[in-house]
Design a protein around this motif. Structure first.
Motif: not given
Length: 297
Positions: A243-250, A261-269
């Motif tokens: 998921t993007l939550r995990a993939a973008l953690s670094g 950041a994902l929530t602020a961008a309107g993207v489902d984590p």
């Protein structure tokens, strides 16, 4: 007054011409440079037609090789800037053009260089890129020139079919990935038709495809944002099963920071990278400065 080449069409290279020129140069096409030369005049005519270039265009051609596509372009456009990494081919091209299309030979400028290292070109700003790109570096060359030559408004390239499919893939498709998103940053991308193996010498082991890119009106995106957006894209697809939550953690500093950041961008984590458009990635990149710093989790 139009010259003979412009009005009646240029002499184009057929199989016998290509083999003769190669023999004169003692040329043995190499896989290292991705050399497969077009031997079918109808194919280069088709490329020029689909490219939609005309007398006001300055065209960049990468990897002109023996000049098959160059000869088809010269009578149609204002100027062709041919970027060729092979010094033997770069040295021979003007002579070939003078032999086959003397009336338009003055429209050619050869730049003996690696296209990946080109940062500017001589003369008027180029308006189009039309090329049979070497397969082994096709995506890096395409993205590099789109970045460094913002005057390019239209691009038609011939690449390996698999690469063509990736470049033109829409979000959610199996082939959508980093090349798809990065190309979409610059332009609208669409498939422009298949190309068979038998139009080349030597014939490659893969099929080819044409891809048309049309630059977004007005340049649309701020070049200063490119590196930030591409960093998000690279991170998202480096672990595309996550998921993007995990993939973008670094990238974000932690899973919690990525989620913010994902929530602020309107993207489902819980979404994955292949589901997002380039605009989604741009919003995520823009949201990063607003996130709170978290400890690793």
């Amino acid at each position: 007054m139009q010259n003979d080449e412009t009005s009646a069409g240029p002499r184009l290279l057929g199989p016998a011409d290509v083999r003769r020129l190669a023999a004169e140069l003692d040329l043995r096409p190499t896989k290292t440079l991705g050399q497969n030369f077009v031997i079918d005049p109808n194919t280069v005519r088709r490329i020029v037609r689909i490219a939609g270039v005309g007398p006001d265009d300055v065209v960049v051609e990468v990897g002109p090789g023996l000049g098959s596509l160059t000869l088809a372009l010269l009578p149609v456009v204002s100027r062709v800037v041919a970027v060729e990494i092979d010094p033997v081919l770069a040295g021979r091209l003007p002579s070939t053009v003078s032999e086959y299309a003397p009336g338009v030979a003055d429209r050619l400028e050869v730049v003996p260089a690696d296209a990946l290292r080109v940062s500017e070109l001589p003369g008027a700003a180029p308006t189009a890129l039309v090329a049979n790109l070497p397969y082994n570096v096709s995506v890096p060359v395409l993205l590099h020139l789109l970045e460094t030559l913002p005057s390019l408004s239209r691009v038609l390239v011939m690449v390996q079919k698999e690469v063509a499919d990736r470049l033109a893939a829409p979000p959610g498709s199996r082939t959508y990935g980093v090349p798809s998103v990065k190309a979409a940053w610059y332009a609208t991308v669409s498939p422009a038709g298949p190309v068979g193996r038998n139009v080349f010498w030597p014939a490659p082991n893969v099929d080819s495809g044409l891809v048309l890119l049309e630059r977004r009106p007005g340049g649309a995106r701020d070049p200063a944002d490119r590196a930030a957006v591409f960093a998000v894209v690279d991170a998202a697809f480096a672990q595309r099963r996550k998921t993007l939550r995990a993939a973008l953690s670094g990238w974000a500093g932690s899973p919690a920071a990525a989620e913010e950041a994902l929530t602020a961008a309107g993207v489902d984590p819980r979404a994955r990278g292949e589901q997002l458009t380039v605009d989604d990635f741009a919003r995520i990149a823009a949201a990063r400065p607003t996130i709170t710093t978290f400890g690793a989790s």
